[in-house]
Enzyme design. Structure first.
Site, short mmCIF file in Angstrom:
data_model
loop_
_atom_site.label_atom_id
_atom_site.label_comp_id
_atom_site.label_asym_id
_atom_site.label_seq_id
_atom_site.Cartn_x
_atom_site.Cartn_y
_atom_site.Cartn_z
N HIS A 283 -37.42 -45.48 -92.31
CA HIS A 283 -37.22 -46.72 -91.56
C HIS A 283 -38.47 -47.60 -91.58
O HIS A 283 -38.74 -48.32 -90.62
CB HIS A 283 -36.85 -46.39 -90.11
CG HIS A 283 -35.44 -45.89 -89.96
ND1 HIS A 283 -34.33 -46.65 -90.27
CD2 HIS A 283 -34.95 -44.69 -89.56
CE1 HIS A 283 -33.23 -45.94 -90.05
NE2 HIS A 283 -33.58 -44.74 -89.62
N ASP B 10 -45.79 -33.95 -105.35
CA ASP B 10 -46.79 -34.12 -106.42
C ASP B 10 -47.99 -34.96 -105.95
O ASP B 10 -49.11 -34.76 -106.41
CB ASP B 10 -46.14 -34.75 -107.66
CG ASP B 10 -45.32 -33.74 -108.45
OD1 ASP B 10 -45.41 -32.53 -108.15
OD2 ASP B 10 -44.58 -34.16 -109.36
N ASP C 149 -30.37 -41.51 -83.72
CA ASP C 149 -29.16 -41.36 -84.51
C ASP C 149 -28.16 -40.41 -83.85
O ASP C 149 -26.94 -40.63 -83.95
CB ASP C 149 -29.51 -40.88 -85.92
CG ASP C 149 -30.01 -42.03 -86.78
OD1 ASP C 149 -29.27 -43.03 -86.92
OD2 ASP C 149 -31.14 -41.97 -87.27
#
Ligand code: 3PY
Ligand code: MG
Length: 255
Positions: free
Chosen positions: A49, A88, A178
């Site tokens: 977000h 990575d 949510d």
């Protein structure tokens, strides 16, 4: 040559040490660094977000690494390519949003493991390996990776056992915003019904023996969550702090 870098956040989580954190939505290393020096145990660099992407998140991670705070990244989605890129770069702790069931949990774990256990692609001279300076990174990396999965829907709570019991999942994280929306209380994460569902979920997760975290900018509720057994709470967010304090000082002078 040196060994895989110890994940302080994971170590404290496994030791049952309570930790407080901050959400970093401003995609700039100076803000990440500030939150680190302020003294939060951990800082989440949000790319779900917030505008951050792997390039800005790299600068934020480098800034945080100079402080005592642990860096966490939230990829925008449970996607093996995104997860691979963040690993990575050198992130070791990830919070993956919107995990709905055991198969999505398994997929997230697989994204953090090299074959044959998982599907992570191999890069020998990535920043994670300190450009090839960490001996046996390929075999040792998983030990210091901490995978936290977000539960933020009714469906996720229905599948809580499967998600929590997935091998390789180090902890769970409740997203009250949510979850409230999923329960029919959009914009009301503090509604008593939402809090009741959250408390039940916390107790269930703790009964399953898993660490659990939550996001709450209300310090009293954060304390109540800690009392219920929550291990780590995001108690602050950069954008919220800046806006709140700005409004306060403006209202002091402009009636
Ligand atoms: C939510 O509240 O939905 C979250 O994802 C936590 O920031
Ligand atoms: Mg959410």
């Amino acid at each position: 040559m040196f060994s895989v870098i110890e994940n302080k956040f994971k170590k404290k989580l496994l030791a049952g040490e309570k930790q407080i954190g901050a959400w970093n939505a401003v995609c700039n290393g100076s803000v990440s660094e500030l939150l680190g020096y302020a003294g939060f145990d951990w800082v989440v660099i949000d790319t779900e977000h917030a505008p951050s992407d792997p390039i800005t998140a790299l600068g934020q991670l480098q800034a945080l690494e100079a402080t005592a705070s642990s860096a966490i990244v939230r990829p925008a989605i449970n996607d093996s390519v995104l997860i691979k890129r963040f690993l990575d770069i050198g992130f070791q702790t990830l919070i993956i949003p919107f995990i709905q069931d055991g198969s999505e949990a398994k997929q997230a774990v697989a994204s953090t493991r090299y074959p044959p256990e998982g599907i992570r692609g191999v890069a020998g001279t990535s920043r994670a390996t300190r450009y090839g300076s960490i001996s046996d990174y390929a075999n040792e990396a998983y030990k210091e990776i901490c995978l936290i999965l977000q539960l933020e829907t009714i469906e996720a709570l229905e599948n809580l056992d499967d998600i929590a019991n997935t091998k390789g999942v180090d902890g769970l994280f409740i997203g009250p915003g949510d979850l409230a929306a999923s329960l029919g209380y959009l914009g009301k994460p503090n509604h008593p019904e939402v809090k009741k569902v959250i408390k039940d979920a916390i107790l269930k997760i703790k009964a399953l023996g898993k660490p659990v975290g939550i996001f709450s900018l209300d310090p009293e509720y954060a304390e109540a969550c800690f009392d219920d057994g929550v291990d780590f709470v995001a108690v602050a967010m950069d954008t919220n702090l800046l806006m709140k304090q700005s409004k306060q000082i403006i209202s002091r002078f402009k009636k």
